[in-house]
Write an enzyme that holds these catalytic residues in place. Structure first.
Site, PDB file in Angstrom:
ATOM      1  N   GLY A 187       0.778  -1.240   0.000  1.00 57.94           N
ATOM      2  CA  GLY A 187       0.000   0.000   0.000  1.00 57.94           C
ATOM      3  C   GLY A 187       0.804   1.282   0.000  1.00 57.94           C
ATOM      4  O   GLY A 187       0.348   2.303   0.515  1.00 57.94           O
ATOM      5  N   HIS A 204      -0.161   2.003 -13.332  1.00 61.53           N
ATOM      6  CA  HIS A 204       0.587   0.856 -13.851  1.00 61.53           C
ATOM      7  C   HIS A 204       2.067   1.245 -13.958  1.00 61.53           C
ATOM      8  O   HIS A 204       2.378   2.327 -14.450  1.00 61.53           O
ATOM      9  CB  HIS A 204       0.045   0.438 -15.223  1.00 61.53           C
ATOM     10  CG  HIS A 204       0.779  -0.731 -15.804  1.00 61.53           C
ATOM     11  ND1 HIS A 204       0.531  -2.030 -15.406  1.00 61.53           N
ATOM     12  CD2 HIS A 204       1.776  -0.805 -16.717  1.00 61.53           C
ATOM     13  CE1 HIS A 204       1.347  -2.839 -16.070  1.00 61.53           C
ATOM     14  NE2 HIS A 204       2.108  -2.125 -16.870  1.00 61.53           N
ATOM     15  N   ASP A 222      -5.216  -2.737 -18.557  1.00 60.49           N
ATOM     16  CA  ASP A 222      -4.291  -1.614 -18.820  1.00 60.49           C
ATOM     17  C   ASP A 222      -4.574  -0.915 -20.142  1.00 60.49           C
ATOM     18  O   ASP A 222      -3.695  -0.278 -20.723  1.00 60.49           O
ATOM     19  CB  ASP A 222      -2.818  -2.081 -18.799  1.00 60.49           C
ATOM     20  CG  ASP A 222      -2.435  -2.721 -17.473  1.00 60.49           C
ATOM     21  OD1 ASP A 222      -2.900  -2.239 -16.428  1.00 60.49           O
ATOM     22  OD2 ASP A 222      -1.670  -3.701 -17.476  1.00 60.49           O
TER      23      ASP A 222
END
Lengths: 205, 205
Positions: free
Chosen positions: A12, A108, A149
């Site tokens: 995280g 990403h 993506d």
């Protein structure tokens, strides 16, 4: 103030970057952290900052559609405006994308359209980059659509790949950029300063 | 002093960037310009700088293998060490690549592996980039192997894609980077400062 939910599957740190930026200059309510399993580091970070957490794991919901149906209910109950995927390694069904069209963004760790799509996640992305010998990689924040993506790109940052980089050393430098890019995009999104027209996205300064 | 041949199919601005850099600090002998047809701008630039020119066109050599066979003979006769493709739009047969293994470099106007390969040349590359909505493009200098735009990458430069870019405006900014990157790579190559190990290339400072 826009209400966001952050989805995470790991430590995280991208999630933390949003928390930190939002504490410096408040631009959203982080309503909840959605974790893909219990015990992950992102949950600790949420608890430390008094953010609600909910676990939606494969263990509890063997059926993916059922998981996302319950998750949709939970998000609507919490009046969530935007969803931020910050290292969410679960496949997202089309029905969920449709339910939150243009409301979900993802980060990403490569310059899409390079090194993305199915099979490219986490360290695997950076390993592929290093093995290929390319000299520039980076990170991308994009809207989520039904193609992995494949959604419209909001912003990208380039990072130099060094000759002696390992997947780990490259990941660490790209993460540093992610931690700036992601909060920037979430802030712009919450301020209504991201204008999407088909594949093209303008971010207003 | 290493002897190079430059191959061009058009106006030759990339070729000019090598001439200019070499006139500032001499690092190679530009032995000849190989043109893919007569009448192209690159030929005028060669003549202006007293560089020999030779045309190897489809018109004169309908058979591609025959063309490259004669070209190989010509290059060997001129004792060429390295070949620089600077906007060479002809397909290169494997036999030619083998004959000059690791001796041919190419410049491509995108960040390989994005927007490259068959069908991606000239303005088409930039149009595809603009249409796709990506935020970063650039240029790549790479060794030539049997796969179009598939050889080991020597160097890349990133260029920001602006929301209001057209293919033309993006091309113009990327060309400015090409005109720095290509002479830099040719110089390093001629100085023996480019070390290729499989897919990985180190450029020694």
């Amino acid at each position: 103030m826009k209400r966001i939910a952050v989805f995470a599957s790991g430590g995280g740190t991208d999630f933390q970057s949003i928390i930190d930026a939002n504490e410096r200059v408040r631009f959203c309510d982080i309503v909840c952290l959605i974790a893909s399993k219990s015990g992950i580091g992102a949950i600790d970070r949420a608890l430390k900052h008094n953010i609600s957490t909910a676990v939606f794991s494969k263990k509890d919901y063997p059926d993916l559609e059922e998981l996302y149906k319950k998750l949709t209910y939970y998000l609507n109950l919490n009046r969530v405006d935007y969803i931020v995927l910050a290292g969410w390694l679960k496949i997202i069904p089309e029905s969920f994308v449709k339910a939150f069209e243009d409301k979900i963004i993802n980060i990403h760790p490569s310059l899409i359209p390079a090194f993305c799509g199915e099979g490219y996640y986490g360290l695997k992305v950076h390993q592929a980059v290093v093995d290929s010998g390319v000299k520039i990689s980076g990170c991308t924040v994009h809207f989520v659509n039904e193609v992995p993506d494949g959604g419209a790109i909001i912003a990208q940052r380039a990072v130099e790949v060094k000759t002696d980089d390992t997947a780990e050393s490259l990941q660490s430098r790209i993460l540093a950029e992610e931690h700036k890019l992601l909060p920037y995009c979430v802030k712009k999104l919450c301020e209504g300063k991201i204008i999407k027209t088909g594949r093209k996205v303008a971010v207003i300064d």
